[in-house]
Design a protein around this motif. Structure first.
Motif, mmCIF file in Angstrom:
data_model
loop_
_atom_site.group_PDB
_atom_site.id
_atom_site.type_symbol
_atom_site.label_atom_id
_atom_site.label_comp_id
_atom_site.label_asym_id
_atom_site.label_seq_id
_atom_site.Cartn_x
_atom_site.Cartn_y
_atom_site.Cartn_z
ATOM 1 N N TRP A 120 0.800 -1.297 0.139
ATOM 2 C CA TRP A 120 -0.138 0.085 0.078
ATOM 3 C C TRP A 120 0.841 1.262 0.028
ATOM 4 C CZ3 TRP A 120 -0.043 3.480 4.356
ATOM 5 C CH2 TRP A 120 -1.109 4.696 4.005
ATOM 6 N N ALA A 121 2.017 1.347 0.797
ATOM 7 C CA ALA A 121 2.786 2.401 0.750
ATOM 8 C C ALA A 121 3.468 2.653 -0.349
ATOM 9 C CB ALA A 121 3.864 2.298 1.951
ATOM 10 N N GLU A 122 3.836 1.584 -1.341
ATOM 11 C CA GLU A 122 4.369 1.856 -2.441
ATOM 12 C C GLU A 122 3.260 2.193 -3.398
ATOM 13 O OE1 GLU A 122 5.813 -2.083 -3.471
ATOM 14 O OE2 GLU A 122 7.506 -2.165 -2.058
ATOM 15 N N GLY A 126 3.803 5.870 -5.387
ATOM 16 C CA GLY A 126 3.898 5.938 -6.618
ATOM 17 C C GLY A 126 2.558 6.749 -7.317
ATOM 18 N N GLY A 127 1.663 7.284 -6.591
ATOM 19 C CA GLY A 127 0.588 8.040 -6.924
ATOM 20 C C GLY A 127 1.127 9.440 -6.582
ATOM 21 N N PRO A 347 -10.707 5.208 0.044
ATOM 22 C CA PRO A 347 -9.815 6.317 -0.315
ATOM 23 C C PRO A 347 -8.427 5.780 -0.421
ATOM 24 C CG PRO A 347 -10.182 6.561 2.140
ATOM 25 C CD PRO A 347 -11.214 5.409 1.547
ATOM 26 N N ARG A 348 -7.476 6.211 -1.378
ATOM 27 C CA ARG A 348 -6.187 5.464 -1.622
ATOM 28 C C ARG A 348 -5.062 5.949 -0.510
ATOM 29 N NH1 ARG A 348 -7.838 6.888 -7.057
ATOM 30 N NH2 ARG A 348 -8.042 5.197 -8.276
ATOM 31 N N TRP A 349 -5.525 7.025 0.231
ATOM 32 C CA TRP A 349 -4.698 7.557 1.096
ATOM 33 C C TRP A 349 -4.969 6.975 2.646
ATOM 34 C CZ3 TRP A 349 -7.795 9.848 4.591
ATOM 35 C CH2 TRP A 349 -8.936 10.428 4.218
ATOM 36 N N ALA A 350 -5.711 5.973 2.839
ATOM 37 C CA ALA A 350 -5.676 5.575 4.005
ATOM 38 C C ALA A 350 -6.092 4.137 4.029
ATOM 39 C CB ALA A 350 -6.833 6.224 4.785
ATOM 40 N N ILE A 351 -5.622 3.406 5.038
ATOM 41 C CA ILE A 351 -5.957 1.726 5.097
ATOM 42 C C ILE A 351 -6.195 1.483 6.415
ATOM 43 C CG2 ILE A 351 -3.438 1.271 5.409
ATOM 44 C CD1 ILE A 351 -3.895 -0.905 3.398
ATOM 45 N N ALA A 352 -6.627 0.383 6.770
ATOM 46 C CA ALA A 352 -6.839 -0.275 8.103
ATOM 47 C C ALA A 352 -6.037 -1.545 8.199
ATOM 48 C CB ALA A 352 -8.241 -0.685 8.424
ATOM 49 N N TYR A 353 -4.973 -1.607 9.076
ATOM 50 C CA TYR A 353 -4.355 -2.607 9.360
ATOM 51 C C TYR A 353 -5.231 -3.567 10.531
ATOM 52 C CZ TYR A 353 -0.454 -5.815 10.762
ATOM 53 O OH TYR A 353 0.088 -6.918 11.040
ATOM 54 N N LYS A 354 -5.781 -4.577 10.088
ATOM 55 C CA LYS A 354 -6.478 -5.429 10.908
ATOM 56 C C LYS A 354 -5.633 -6.305 11.953
ATOM 57 C CE LYS A 354 -10.464 -5.437 11.169
ATOM 58 N NZ LYS A 354 -11.481 -5.943 10.176
ATOM 59 N N PHE A 355 -5.713 -6.500 12.961
ATOM 60 C CA PHE A 355 -5.097 -7.345 13.992
ATOM 61 C C PHE A 355 -5.552 -8.871 13.473
ATOM 62 C CE2 PHE A 355 -5.164 -4.127 17.575
ATOM 63 C CZ PHE A 355 -3.882 -3.711 17.095
ATOM 64 N N ALA A 703 -2.069 12.437 -13.095
ATOM 65 C CA ALA A 703 -2.615 10.966 -13.374
ATOM 66 C C ALA A 703 -1.461 10.067 -13.155
ATOM 67 C CB ALA A 703 -3.076 11.313 -14.780
ATOM 68 N N GLY A 704 -1.897 8.887 -12.872
ATOM 69 C CA GLY A 704 -0.851 7.834 -12.534
ATOM 70 C C GLY A 704 -0.800 6.837 -13.400
ATOM 71 N N SER A 705 -1.025 5.420 -12.934
ATOM 72 C CA SER A 705 -0.410 4.199 -13.728
ATOM 73 C C SER A 705 -1.493 4.137 -14.679
ATOM 74 C CB SER A 705 -0.412 3.222 -12.759
ATOM 75 O OG SER A 705 -1.558 2.983 -11.990
ATOM 76 N N LYS A 706 -2.808 4.538 -14.687
ATOM 77 C CA LYS A 706 -3.652 4.427 -15.662
ATOM 78 C C LYS A 706 -3.414 5.106 -16.880
ATOM 79 C CE LYS A 706 -7.475 3.591 -12.281
ATOM 80 N NZ LYS A 706 -8.709 4.211 -11.722
ATOM 81 N N LEU A 707 -2.919 6.386 -16.669
ATOM 82 C CA LEU A 707 -2.355 7.049 -17.924
ATOM 83 C C LEU A 707 -1.231 6.422 -18.650
ATOM 84 C CD1 LEU A 707 -2.443 9.466 -19.777
ATOM 85 C CD2 LEU A 707 -0.969 10.613 -18.089
#
Length: 728
Positions: A120-122, A126-127, A347-355, A703-707
Motif C-alpha cells: 500500500w505504501a508503495e 507511486g501516486g 480512499p487510496r490515502w488511508a488503510i486499516a491494518y487489522k489485527f 494522473a498515475g499508472s492508468k495514464l
C-alpha cells in the motif's frame, strides 16, 4: 456573557475552573448567573469526560446542576439548546429521520500483514510526484460505530451542536441527535474564544467513532442478567443498539463515548472537505476544541515506524478500557490525499491494518441447519461456550457441506474457532492430539429442508444446497426481516421477536437465542397471521393486540411504520424483494432506467443488460425472479396494497452509447462523481481499470499508472475540456 477571572487580567480561557465559581453573585443578573453556571458545568464535563481528571466531587457537580435547573425553571426564556441541562430530551416522535451526508462516509481497504502494508505504501508513493515523501498518521482502529456531528454558528460567536448522524449506508444515515446529546464527551457548545484560539470557523463537521467502554458494557450486562435477559454479545453491538434506542434517558445511562478523528468543512460550499491542511493538525484542533481525541496517535515517516506503532498498539490492546481491532494509517497531507484520490469504495490515502483474528479451542457439541432468505441451507456449529476477544461464542458457521468434508469435522471434536475479522466466528480446523480426542458422530447433511420438509436441490456449479419452496416458513421469516431492515424499507419495530410472533413461532426475549427444534427449525406455537411480505400491509390492530407482550402503543407504532414504508420507493422495493445479485446500487440504476416495476418485469435480457453495471448474471437473475408465479403475485399484491413502486425515470442520452471511459488524476472543475454522472447520463460507462476495450481515458493533474497503461495500449487520452466538448 462569560465574566473575567478575578485573578487574571485577561478574559478566561474556555472552561477555566478558576472563573465564575468565586465570583460574588449578589449583583449578577439572572442571565449572568445562568451563563456562569453553564461555563462551570461545561468545564467539569470537559475535565471529567475528556481529560479524565475531574476537580469537583459528584456532590459539587450536582449542587451546581440543580442550581442551574432552578434558575432556568424561573426564567424559561433563557433556556438554550446548548445548556448542560438540555442533554437528555424527549424521544423522536416517528423514529429517526434519514439524512444525506455532506460527503460519503467510506469504508477503508484492509491490510493483514507487513507485506500488504508495504505494498500500500508503495502505491501511495507511486501516486505522488517524484521526490515527494508522505508522512503518515497512525491512529487506533476503535471497534464501534461511525458518527458525523455538525456544529453551526451560535448567536455570540460560539459553535453549537446541530445534529448527529450515523454512518448508515455511507451515503445516507439516521439523525440520532437526541441520543448524541446525551454523550458527555460531545460538547453541545464550543466557546467563541476557543474557536478563535484554535483558528476555526463557527460551522464545521466532526466525524468520529462511538464506543461503549468495557466497564459500561459489563455494568449493562449485569443489569440485563438481573432482569432475566441474556447478556449482550459485545461492546460494539451494544453501542450500535444503544445509539438507535428511541429513549434518550436509556442512552444517557449507558455512558457512550465518542472519539473524534476527522474535522471537515461545515454546511455550504465545499461541505465535507477537510478543513485543515493535514490530519495531524485536525486532531490537535479537535482536542483543543474540547472534543475527546484518542491519545494513542502518532505521526511518522516510514513504514517501519508504522509497523512499530502497530506492534505497540497490539501490546496494549487488552489493557485499554475500550475495544480496538487494528490501526488506521492515513497520509497526513490533505493536498497529497487529494492527489491520491479514491477507488470506487475507499480512499487510496488511508488503510486499516487489522489485527490477526482471535482464536480458541472448544468442543463441537452439535450442528443445526439454518434456512436463509434465498433457501440456502447453512450448517451452524453448536459449541461449548468459549470467550474470544471480548465475546462469548456458542455458534460458528461451517459454511456448506463441502467445508464440512474439507475439515473432516465430527460432532464431539475439539475445534479451533476464530472470530474472522473479529466479527464472524468460524471453525478453522479440527484439533487432534494427545490432549484432544476425536469425536465419533458424523455430521449428516440433510436431504430435505429441516423446516418445511421440501427436498433440497443443488444447482450445477454451485456448492450450496437450497430449499426451493418459496412458502417455506424459514424463508418467509428471513424475507420479512430483510424487508424491514434499515437499508431496505426501514420498518422500526419489526425485529426478530415480532417476526417470530407474526409467524406463530415461539418468541424469545430480547437478547436470547431463538428456540429451535433438534433439526434447527423454529418452534411453532400458533397459527401464523403473516405468510408473506404482502401480509404485513394487511395487518390489523386487533391482530397485533392478540400477540404476547404487544400493547396498544406498540401495535399503533408498528402499523404507522408499515404505512410509512409504502413510500420508500422503487429502488428500495427492488432490494427488499431479494432478487439475487440486486443490491442498492443496481436497484437504483434499474429504477432510474425503467421507472416502474412493470417495466422491469417486462424487460428482456438485452434491455436489462443495457443498464450500466448490469451484466448477464444479474439480468438472468432478474428474469428468473419474474418467471416464478409466486413472485409475480407478491409484486401485484404489494401494488394493490398501496406500496409505491415507481421512480423518476432518468433520461439517458445516446451520445456515449457503447463507449467506456476511465477517469484518472484530478480534473480542473469536475469531481470524479460529477464526471461519472455526466458520462453515464450520456449513455456511457465508467470503468475502474484500463484495458483494450477502453474507449477513452480522461486524465487530470497527477494522473498515475492508468495514464501510463493507456499510452502502452494505445487508448485515446483526453482532458476534461475535451470531455465537456464531447458532452456538448
Amino acid at each position: 456573557m462569560p465574566l473575567a477571572c478575578a485573578d487574571s487580567d485577561s478574559p478566561p480561557a474556555p472552561y477555566n475552573p478558576k472563573c465564575m465559581s468565586s465570583q460574588p453573585t449578589s449583583d449578577l443578573t439572572p442571565d449572568q448567573k445562568i451563563e456562569a453556571l453553564r461555563e462551570e458545568l461545561r468545564q467539569h464535563e470537559y475535565e471529567y469526560y475528556v481529560l479524565d481528571a475531574p476537580t469537583w466531587t459528584d456532590a459539587q457537580y450536582d449542587a451546581r446542576m440543580n442550581e442551574l435547573k432552578r434558575l432556568e425553571a424561573e426564567h424559561p426564556e433563557l433556556v438554550t439548546a446548548d445548556s448542560p441541562t438540555q442533554r437528555v430530551g424527549g424521544k423522536p416522535k416517528e423514529g429517526f429521520a434519514k439524512v444525506a451526508h455532506s460527503r460519503p462516509m467510506l469504508s477503508l481497504d484492509n491490510a493483514y500483514n507487513g507485506d500488504e502494508l508495504r505494498a500500500w505504501a508503495e502505491r501511495v508513493q507511486g501516486g505522488l510526484a517524484a521526490g515527494e515523501t508522505p508522512r503518515f498518521v497512525c491512529e487506533l482502529k476503535l471497534d464501534g460505530l461511525s458518527l458525523a456531528l455538525t456544529y453551526i454558528a451560535g448567536a455570540k460567536g460560539e459553535a453549537v451542536l446541530k445534529s448527529g448522524v450515523t454512518r448508515g449506508d455511507g451515503t445516507v444515515g439516521e439523525d440520532v441527535t437526541s441520543n448524541v446529546r446525551t454523550i458527555r464527551s460531545v460538547p453541545l457548545h464550543i466557546s467563541a474564544k476557543r474557536l478563535k484560539d484554535v483558528g476555526l470557523p463557527q460551522e464545521f463537521e466532526v466525524r468520529g467513532e462511538v464506543v461503549l467502554p468495557q466497564a459500561a458494557f459489563e455494568k449493562m450486562n449485569e443489569e440485563r442478567v438481573a432482569q432475566g435477559m441474556a447478556p449482550a454479545a459485545n461492546p460494539r453491538n451494544a453501542a450500535a443498539g444503544t445509539i438507535r434506542t428511541l429513549e434518550p434517558n436509556i442512552v444517557a445511562q449507558r455512558r457512550l463515548e465518542m472519539f473524534a478523528y476527522f474535522l471537515l468543512r461545515g454546511p455550504g460550499e465545499n461541505a465535507g472537505e477537510p478543513l485543515l491542511a493535514n490530519q495531524s493538525s485536525a486532531l490537535a484542533a479537535l482536542r483543543a476544541c474540547g472534543l475527546l481525541v484518542n491519545t494513542h496517535a502518532k505521526t511518522v515517516v516510514t513504514i517501519d515506524e508504522v509497523l512499530a506503532f502497530i506492534a505497540d498498539a497490539e501490546g496494549i490492546r487488552d489493557s485499554l478500557p475500550y475495544e480496538i481491532d487494528g490501526v488506521v494509517i492515513k497520509v497526513d497531507s490533505v493536498a497529497q490525499q487529494r492527489r491520491l484520490g479514491f477507488t470506487g469504495k475507499a480512499p487510496r490515502w488511508a488503510i486499516a491494518y487489522k489485527f490477526p483474528a482471535r482464536a480458541g479451542i472448544t468442543k463441537l457439541e452439535g450442528v443445526l441447519f439454518q434456512v436463509g432468505r434465498t433457501g440456502k441451507v447453512t450448517p451452524v456449529a453448536c459449541l461449548a461456550p468459549i470467550f474470544i476477544g471480548g465475546t462469548t461464542v456458542t455458534r460458528a458457521t461451517l459454511h456448506n457441506a463441502d467445508e464440512i468434508a474439507r475439515l473432516g469435522v465430527r460432532i464431539g471434536d475439539s475445534v479451533s474457532v476464530e472470530r474472522g475479522g473479529d466479527v464472524i466466528p468460524k471453525i478453522t480446523e479440527v484439533v487432534s492430539d494427545a490432549k484432544h480426542e476425536r469425536g465419533t458422530q458424523e455430521i449428516v447433511f440433510p436431504t430435505h429442508c429441516p423446516v418445511c420438509g421440501t427436498e433440497l436441490v443443488k444447482a450445477e456449479g454451485e456448492v450450496d444446497w437450497r430449499c426451493v419452496n418459496n412458502a417455506c416458513p424459514a424463508r418467509v421469516r428471513e424475507e420479512l426481516l430483510h424487508w424491514a431492515a434499515r437499508s431496505v424499507m426501514n420498518i422500526e419495530g419489526l425485529g426478530e421477536s415480532m417476526v417470530a410472533q407474526l409467524l406463530g413461532q415461539k418468541a424469545s426475549l430480547l437478547g436470547e437465542e431463538e428456540e429451535v427444534s433438534e433439526e434447527g427449525a423454529p418452534v411453532i406455537e400458533r397459527e401464523p397471521i403473516v405468510h408473506s411480505i404482502a401480509d404485513l400491509y394487511r395487518l390489523t390492530r386487533e391482530q397485533l393486540l392478540g400477540l404476547e407482550r404487544i400493547g396498544e402503543k406498540t401495535a399503533d407504532a408498528l402499523l404507522s411504520q408499515i404505512e410509512r414504508s409504502k413510500k420508500a420507493g422503487l429502488a428500495r422495493v427492488l432490494v427488499g424483494l431479494g432478487i439475487r445479485f440486486v443490491g442498492e446500487r443496481t436497484a437504483q440504476l434499474l429504477a432510474q432506467q425503467f421507472g416502474t416495476i412493470e417495466a422491469i418485469e417486462a424487460a428482456s435480457l438485452d434491455d436489462l443488460m443495457a443498464v450500466n453495471e448490469v451484466g448477464p448474471r444479474v439480468a438472468e437473475a432478474i428474469r428468473e425472479y419474474f418467471s416464478i408465479e409466486r413472485n409475480v403475485e407478491l409484486v401485484r399484491a404489494l401494488g394493490e396494497l398501496g406500496v409505491e413502486m415507481k421512480a423518476e425515470k432518468k433520461e439517458i442520452g445516446t451520445a456515449f452509447a457503447g463507449l467506456t471511459f476511465v477517469l484518472t488524476g484530478t480534473l480542473p472543475t469536475l469531481t470524479r462523481d460529477e464526471a461519472k454522472e455526466r458520462i453515464e447520463s450520456a449513455g456511457g460507462k465508467v470503468s475502474g481499470s484500463v484495458s483494450k476495450k477502453t474507449s477513452y481515458v480522461v486524465a487530470g493533474d497527477e494522473a498515475g499508472s492508468k495514464l501510463e497503461k493507456a499510452q502502452q495500449l494505445g487508448v485515446a487520452v483526453i482532458d476534461e475540456a475535451k470531455l465537456l466538448e464531447m458532452l456538448g
